[in-house]
Design a protein around this motif. Structure first.
Motif, PDB file in Angstrom:
ATOM      1  N   ARG A  91      45.491  44.690  41.191  1.00  0.00           N
ATOM      2  CA  ARG A  91      44.189  44.034  41.143  1.00  0.00           C
ATOM      3  C   ARG A  91      43.274  44.630  40.063  1.00  0.00           C
ATOM      4  N   ARG A  92      42.411  43.775  39.517  1.00  0.00           N
ATOM      5  CA  ARG A  92      41.379  44.228  38.596  1.00  0.00           C
ATOM      6  C   ARG A  92      40.299  44.948  39.400  1.00  0.00           C
ATOM      7  N   LEU A  93      39.748  46.014  38.810  1.00  0.00           N
ATOM      8  CA  LEU A  93      38.700  46.767  39.488  1.00  0.00           C
ATOM      9  C   LEU A  93      37.326  46.226  39.154  1.00  0.00           C
ATOM     10  N   HIS A  94      36.369  46.505  40.029  1.00  0.00           N
ATOM     11  CA  HIS A  94      35.013  45.968  39.916  1.00  0.00           C
ATOM     12  C   HIS A  94      34.299  46.550  38.699  1.00  0.00           C
ATOM     13  N   ASP A  95      33.601  45.675  37.943  1.00  0.00           N
ATOM     14  CA  ASP A  95      32.817  46.089  36.768  1.00  0.00           C
ATOM     15  C   ASP A  95      33.641  46.944  35.816  1.00  0.00           C
ATOM     16  N   SER A  96      34.879  46.547  35.593  1.00  0.00           N
ATOM     17  CA  SER A  96      35.760  47.336  34.727  1.00  0.00           C
ATOM     18  C   SER A  96      36.862  46.430  34.191  1.00  0.00           C
ATOM     19  N   GLU A  97      37.435  46.825  33.065  1.00  0.00           N
ATOM     20  CA  GLU A  97      38.603  46.145  32.522  1.00  0.00           C
ATOM     21  C   GLU A  97      39.887  46.787  33.040  1.00  0.00           C
ATOM     22  N   GLU A  98      39.741  47.830  33.853  1.00  0.00           N
ATOM     23  CA  GLU A  98      40.891  48.594  34.320  1.00  0.00           C
ATOM     24  C   GLU A  98      41.534  47.930  35.529  1.00  0.00           C
ATOM     25  N   VAL A 108      38.727  53.601  44.497  1.00  0.00           N
ATOM     26  CA  VAL A 108      38.629  52.385  43.674  1.00  0.00           C
ATOM     27  C   VAL A 108      37.757  51.352  44.367  1.00  0.00           C
ATOM     28  N   THR A 109      37.093  50.525  43.571  1.00  0.00           N
ATOM     29  CA  THR A 109      36.343  49.373  44.074  1.00  0.00           C
ATOM     30  C   THR A 109      37.000  48.131  43.503  1.00  0.00           C
ATOM     31  N   LEU A 110      37.474  47.259  44.371  1.00  0.00           N
ATOM     32  CA  LEU A 110      38.216  46.085  43.933  1.00  0.00           C
ATOM     33  C   LEU A 110      37.292  44.970  43.488  1.00  0.00           C
ATOM     34  N   ARG A 111      37.692  44.276  42.450  1.00  0.00           N
ATOM     35  CA  ARG A 111      36.906  43.150  41.954  1.00  0.00           C
ATOM     36  C   ARG A 111      37.096  41.943  42.866  1.00  0.00           C
ATOM     37  N   THR A 112      36.030  41.212  43.123  1.00  0.00           N
ATOM     38  CA  THR A 112      36.116  39.977  43.899  1.00  0.00           C
ATOM     39  C   THR A 112      36.916  38.944  43.103  1.00  0.00           C
ATOM     40  N   PRO A 113      37.887  38.267  43.711  1.00  0.00           N
ATOM     41  CA  PRO A 113      38.668  37.262  42.988  1.00  0.00           C
ATOM     42  C   PRO A 113      37.754  36.212  42.345  1.00  0.00           C
ATOM     43  N   PRO A 114      38.075  35.742  41.145  1.00  0.00           N
ATOM     44  CA  PRO A 114      37.216  34.793  40.429  1.00  0.00           C
ATOM     45  C   PRO A 114      36.838  33.560  41.241  1.00  0.00           C
ATOM     46  N   HIS A 115      37.778  33.027  42.037  1.00  0.00           N
ATOM     47  CA  HIS A 115      37.480  31.807  42.788  1.00  0.00           C
ATOM     48  C   HIS A 115      36.598  32.073  44.009  1.00  0.00           C
ATOM     49  N   ARG A 116      36.225  33.380  44.252  1.00  0.00           N
ATOM     50  CA  ARG A 116      35.345  33.724  45.376  1.00  0.00           C
ATOM     51  C   ARG A 116      33.973  34.198  44.898  1.00  0.00           C
ATOM     52  N   LYS A 117      33.693  34.118  43.596  1.00  0.00           N
ATOM     53  CA  LYS A 117      32.448  34.657  43.035  1.00  0.00           C
ATOM     54  C   LYS A 117      31.203  34.059  43.679  1.00  0.00           C
ATOM     55  N   LYS A 118      31.229  32.792  43.991  1.00  0.00           N
ATOM     56  CA  LYS A 118      30.045  32.113  44.523  1.00  0.00           C
ATOM     57  C   LYS A 118      29.675  32.583  45.925  1.00  0.00           C
ATOM     58  N   GLU A 119      30.537  33.326  46.582  1.00  0.00           N
ATOM     59  CA  GLU A 119      30.278  33.755  47.957  1.00  0.00           C
ATOM     60  C   GLU A 119      29.439  35.032  48.031  1.00  0.00           C
ATOM     61  N   ASN A 120      29.157  35.642  46.886  1.00  0.00           N
ATOM     62  CA  ASN A 120      28.343  36.873  46.845  1.00  0.00           C
ATOM     63  C   ASN A 120      28.868  37.948  47.800  1.00  0.00           C
TER      64      ASN A 120
END
Length: 449
Positions: A210-217, A256-268
């Motif tokens: 998974r992509r991490l939150h606020d990161s390209e890592e 680690v902090t996981l990034r929210t999946p792109p299709h779930r962005k609107k759910e805040n």
């Protein structure tokens, strides 16, 4: 067997005779777990009664499992931590063409149903019983494509069972006991990680980088960039395609902090922060793929001791694989011919209690070897076992301990007990218990009370 009566003391089947039939049925099946129903029950009248029992609409899965769960919770009363291990298995009834109510299970033409189980295991690795279950038949349409799957809500997906069962178990077990949900890669579900904010603990193996939150890592790179925390060895159990072996593992850890999946962005949604533990095998036999586990957990890991505890608890996940193995290969569920899905699922519920009994016996003997064998065997059973082992009618004043009795039972089933053989496995215990039942019957005939 008193244990069967204790298991179903609270079963609500609407008729005391049905409860007694359930107890009697479980006792017989526990004595002959690998036999067909007619073989296990011995008489045609008893077999017909069993078929009527499985056909009776008053016999509900809920009543059987609820009673067993209450008995399981009683075993857990004094345990501060319990592992709730989840996994899914599939029952294949393709050859039973006349069985009604089944659905597709994989490749075209295969039919059966699915079972998702949650097994309670102590912090020391001893199975306690089933805390929750879910059986279902897949619709004829089959699974969606990946794009269609993303558009469906979680409640409409089969993966929702991991979330629902985690919540159910946490709400069932008293607050005085900490529950840690343990799962394999199928439980790598973002919505499960979101439960961390509501005091749900888990330890699961990651499936996705998974992509991490606020990161390209990405997850793997973030952890493997950290120094090695330490090394340890783990015994990898034998399987159909590999022998048992020892593996030398390295451990690395990161928060680690996981990034929210792109299709779930609107759910805040609030991105979940977890501990990631990367477990890698330094070298493996030439014909085997080296072990690599990325474990995600709500547990704090800042030292080697904590990392080893997480690793040990994750290896207990194999307990539920053994449970499903007992159901399918030991209890021969897929050979039952009960004509309908409802009858089959009732039979699975009954056999589940038999399977957990065998599983508990195997691991309890390893955890408390010095306990008296009378915690699992009747007086006539241990005496028949002793005489068969020593070929003597002279009995000791006190029964042998649990470890010794289990070893003798295993030897009845063909276990050699050589130094390099390790602990007896489930298969030889099944065979030994069947042989012990015959010996006990003869003992009771010759020594009537």
């Amino acid at each position: 067997m008193l244990w069967a009566a204790r298991e179903f003391a609270t079963a609500k089947l609407g008729d005391a005779r049905l409860t007694q039939r359930l107890i009697s049925l479980v006792e017989k099946l526990a004595e002959h777990p690998q036999s067909s129903l007619p073989e296990a029950l011995g008489e045609w009248s008893a077999t017909k009664a069993a078929y009527r029992f499985f056909s009776n609409p008053k016999v509900t899965l809920q009543a059987i499992y609820d009673s067993h769960r209450e008995a399981t919770l009683d075993k857990m009363q004094n345990q501060s931590t319990i592992l709730a291990i989840q996994d899914t298995t599939v029952f294949n009834f393709t050859l039973h063409r006349q069985t009604e109510g089944l659905g597709p299970i994989g490749q075209a033409g295969l039919s059966g149903f699915f079972l998702h189980s949650c097994l309670a295991v102590s912090a020391e690795g001893v199975p306690q019983g089933i805390l929750a279950h879910h059986m279902w038949v897949r619709s004829p349409e089959g699974k969606d494509s990946r794009n269609t799957h993303k558009k469906r809500t979680l409640a409409d997906k089969e993966s929702a069972r991991w979330i629902d069962m985690t919540k159910e178990v946490r709400n069932t077990v008293p607050d005085s006991t900490r529950v840690i949900m343990v799962g394999d890669r199928e439980s790598d579900i973002f919505d499960l990680f979101l439960l961390a904010a509501s005091h749900h603990d888990f330890l699961v193996r990651a499936a996705w980088d998974r992509r991490l939150h606020d990161s390209e890592e990405y997850l793997w790179h973030a952890v493997e960039s950290n120094p090695i925390l330490g090394r340890t060895t783990v015994k990898i159990p034998r399987a159909d395609d590999r022998p048992e072996r020892m593996a030398l593992l390295t451990l690395q850890v990161a928060t680690v902090t996981l990034r929210t999946p792109p299709h779930r962005k609107k759910e805040n949604l609030q991105p979940p922060t977890l501990t990631a533990l990367l477990v890698r095998e330094e070298s493996s036999p030439n014909d085997e793929e080296p072990i690599e586990w990325m474990l995600l957990t709500t547990l704090s890991v800042t030292a080697m001791e904590q990392a080893l505890q997480c690793l040990t608890w994750y290896t207990y996940r194999w307990r539920i694989e053994r449970y499903h193995y007992i159901l399918k290969s030991g209890c021969q569920i897929e050979k039952l011919q009960l004509e309908t899905k409802d009858r089959l699922t009732r039979a699975v519920a009954v056999y589940s209690i038999v399977a957990t009994r065998l599983l508990w016996l195997t691991y309890q003997a390893r955890e408390t070897p010095e306990a008296p064998c009378t915690v699992v065997l009747r007086e006539s059973e241990w005496k028949a076992l002793y005489i068969a082992k020593h070929k003597s009618t002279s009995l000791p004043k006190h029964p042998p301990n649990l470890q010794t009795a289990v070893l003798w039972i295993a030897k009845l089933g063909g276990f050699l007990g050589r130094k390099h053989d390790g602990n007896p496995g489930l298969k030889v215990l099944w065979k030994g218990l069947r042989r012990l039942e015959d010996l006990t019957t003869m003992w009771e005939i010759l020594h009537p009370t």
